[in-house]
Structures are given as C-alpha cells and as structure tokens.
Write a protein that holds these residues in place. Structure first.
Motif, mmCIF file in Angstrom:
data_model
loop_
_atom_site.group_PDB
_atom_site.id
_atom_site.type_symbol
_atom_site.label_atom_id
_atom_site.label_comp_id
_atom_site.label_asym_id
_atom_site.label_seq_id
_atom_site.Cartn_x
_atom_site.Cartn_y
_atom_site.Cartn_z
ATOM 1 N N TYR A 246 3.071 -67.412 -0.424
ATOM 2 C CA TYR A 246 3.703 -66.335 0.337
ATOM 3 C C TYR A 246 5.219 -66.554 0.406
ATOM 4 O O TYR A 246 6.004 -65.635 0.176
ATOM 5 C CB TYR A 246 3.119 -66.249 1.742
ATOM 6 C CG TYR A 246 3.838 -65.254 2.622
ATOM 7 C CD1 TYR A 246 3.676 -63.889 2.433
ATOM 8 C CD2 TYR A 246 4.726 -65.675 3.615
ATOM 9 C CE1 TYR A 246 4.358 -62.965 3.214
ATOM 10 C CE2 TYR A 246 5.402 -64.751 4.406
ATOM 11 C CZ TYR A 246 5.216 -63.408 4.198
ATOM 12 O OH TYR A 246 5.902 -62.507 4.962
ATOM 13 N N TRP A 309 -4.938 -62.992 0.690
ATOM 14 C CA TRP A 309 -3.483 -63.099 0.811
ATOM 15 C C TRP A 309 -2.915 -64.031 -0.255
ATOM 16 O O TRP A 309 -1.817 -63.796 -0.761
ATOM 17 C CB TRP A 309 -3.115 -63.584 2.214
ATOM 18 C CG TRP A 309 -1.718 -63.224 2.621
ATOM 19 C CD1 TRP A 309 -0.659 -64.065 2.750
ATOM 20 C CD2 TRP A 309 -1.225 -61.918 2.939
ATOM 21 N NE1 TRP A 309 0.470 -63.370 3.129
ATOM 22 C CE2 TRP A 309 0.146 -62.051 3.249
ATOM 23 C CE3 TRP A 309 -1.811 -60.660 2.990
ATOM 24 C CZ2 TRP A 309 0.933 -60.967 3.614
ATOM 25 C CZ3 TRP A 309 -1.018 -59.582 3.346
ATOM 26 C CH2 TRP A 309 0.333 -59.752 3.657
ATOM 27 N N SER A 313 -0.265 -62.809 -3.056
ATOM 28 C CA SER A 313 1.029 -63.486 -3.217
ATOM 29 C C SER A 313 1.251 -63.906 -4.657
ATOM 30 O O SER A 313 2.364 -63.786 -5.188
ATOM 31 C CB SER A 313 1.101 -64.706 -2.288
ATOM 32 O OG SER A 313 1.066 -64.319 -0.939
#
Length: 330
Positions: A246, A309, A313
C-alpha cells in the motif's frame, strides 16, 4: 460558512459518501466475528460446517429457530441468493454487493476462494481503469509535477492581494493545461472506488466460498488479529505485505519522478526538495495517516479483505509503472 464549505467540499463529499455506503447494509457479522447465517450469499445450494457461521445473534427469532432446525449433523445447507432478494434489502446490496459476491463464488467454485478474490479484484480494477483512465493519468501527473506547482506557490508565498492570487491561479491553470491535468479528476476515481471497496468488504464477508473456503491453507474468514495472537506466519505475512505494498503504491509516482529526473539530469531546486517542501511533507503526512487508519481497520477485518487490499495494491503498482511509461513516451 460558504467559504468553509468550498474549501472542505471534497472532505464533506467523502464523509457523506462513506456514511451512505456504510449504512446501506446491515452488519453481516455476529459478536463472535463469524458471518450471520442469513447474510451469506450463495450462487448455488451449498452445505457448510455450522461452526463457520453465526445464527445466535440473528434478531429475527423465527428465522433463528428455522436456521437452527435446518442444522443437521453439524452441517447447514444454504440456498442460492437471488438478485431479487438482494435488491429487496437495498440498492447497494443488490447492485454492488451481490454481483461481487457472486463473481467470487463462481470463480472459487472452479479454483479456490483465494483465486476467486484475486481474479475478481483484477476484473474490478480493470473495469474501474477503463472508466477512469483519464482521471487516473491526471492524478499521477499531478503527483509528478509537484515541483512546478511548488515553484508557483513559492513565487506568490508572501503576496496576499487579490491580483497576486489571480495571477497564481492563472499560472497554475496554465501548468494543468500544459500537462492535460484535471485537478478534480480524482473525485471521479474516489466516487467509483469507495463504494466498490465497501462492496468488496461486504462481499468477502458474505460470499459462501470465502466463509467456508481457504487459500493455501489460510482461512479467509479469520482476521489478522487472530493470526497475531496465534503467531501464524501466513496471516502475519499477508497483513505486513498488504501494508508494504500500500505504501509503495502511494509513493511510487514520486519515486518514478525522482528516478526520471535523475535519468534526464534534471536539477531539483532547493524549494522543491521534499525535506523543504511543505506540500510534499503534507502529502506524506496524509499518506502515513491513511496507512495507520488502514492498519487499524484491517487488523480486525476478515483476511479476505487484507488479501483483496494486497492484490489491489500490487495492481496499482503495476498500473503506476505502465502510466509513467506511457506519459514519458508522450
């Protein structure tokens, strides 16, 4: 008041959107963190272990009795969830949560829950990019031209008269036109991505393939917090990689710009250097704050969301590399 709203319009918009999407669906988890039996979305009749669901926290007493009655030999059979049923619970569930959950279920049926999340995430990111490619390119250009923006801001730093403000606005507008940047383009990306992120959150918790499935032996219904408590390396690794990628996805455009400047022998003025650039410092603080917020939220969310996630990313990192190459070619 009017001036305050104009300055904070984006923040107010985001808060309203978050509130709208968060309240669009009921909490799908019980007090034990397991998905409520009446919230599970299935594409076909599926039998799962009753220990993987929660029925004790269902508020409807009649429904609770019916579910308990249908648990036989520790197994519970879930009937297919139709689009009509989902729409009857709200537009957000019918138009966003149900389709995502069903795509995960359909892909997982041929592979496993982890691959289902990976391919669903890839499909969603591709669709979002097709609708927002110009906005995303503008956003990346905006990050890369910060030195030029800072130069203009420093030029009018101590000038507060209306003429200077208008000249500064005009010069910044010229920069945006030069690089074909639309400053409010990121609003479109946020408008599309935020509901999808919330939809993915509900879909991963309610998809029957995720509730009862796993990826390489990792239960996707568990949480990173469970992994830290049990010192499970697999859980901890996915969570840590999610945080790392991230940060990389957020910082990569700036790193690419520095690398390109170095390659082109571009000298960066002192006022534009990160350590003396208030705007860059402010952006970094915002990024670190967002990272901290994600770390706090995702530690108690299902591993499926951390996995989603992480995959998102990685895709954004690849996307930034491609956009940078395309923009430099132009």
């Amino acid at each position: 008041m009017k001036q305050f709203l104009q300055k904070k319009a984006k923040l107010v918009f985001l808060c309203m959107l978050v509130l709208l999407t968060c309240t669009a669906c009921a909490n799908p988890r019980g007090r034990d963190g397991k998905t409520l039996a009446d919230q599970i979305i299935a594409s076909e009749e599926t039998t799962i272990d009753a220990s993987q669901i929660n029925y004790k926290d269902i508020s409807d007493k009649e429904l609770k009795k019916e579910i308990k009655k249908n648990i036989k030999d520790g197994q519970y059979t879930i009937q297919p969830t139709t689009f009509k049923e989902s729409m009857s619970k709200g537009w957000f569930e019918g138009l966003i949560v149900w389709p995502i959950a069903q795509i995960i279920n359909l892909i997982s049926a041929k592979t496993d829950a982890g691959v289902g999340i990976i391919l669903t995430t890839l499909l969603i990111q591709v669709l979002v990019f097709l609708f927002t490619r110009k906005s995303q390119m503008s956003t990346q250009r905006m990050q890369e031209i910060q030195p030029e923006i800072q130069k203009i801001q420093n030029k009018y730093k101590d000038k507060t008269d209306e003429r200077s403000k208008m000249q500064m606005a005009q010069e910044m507008q010229n920069i945006y036109q030069k690089y074909d940047i639309h400053p409010f383009g990121s609003m479109l990306i946020t408008f599309i991505q935020l509901p999808i992120m919330m939809g993915m959150y509900y879909a991963t918790m309610r998809s029957v393939s995720v509730v009862s499935g796993s990826f390489m032996g990792i239960s996707l219904a568990g949480t990173p917090l469970d992994g830290f408590k049990a010192l499970d390396i697999a859980y901890i690794s996915i969570y840590v990689l999610m945080v790392i990628f991230y940060i990389v996805s957020m910082k990569l455009p700036q790193w690419l710009k520095k690398w390109q400047d170095k390659k082109d022998n571009v000298k960066v003025k002192k006022y534009a250097q990160e350590e003396t650039n208030p705007m860059a410092n402010s952006m970094n603080m915002s990024m670190y704050f967002m990272t901290a917020m994600i770390c706090i939220m995702y530690i108690s969310w299902p591993m499926a969301m951390s996995f989603y996630w992480l995959v998102s990313s990685v895709i954004r990192v690849c996307q930034s590399l491609i956009l940078h190459k395309v923009m430099n070619k132009k």
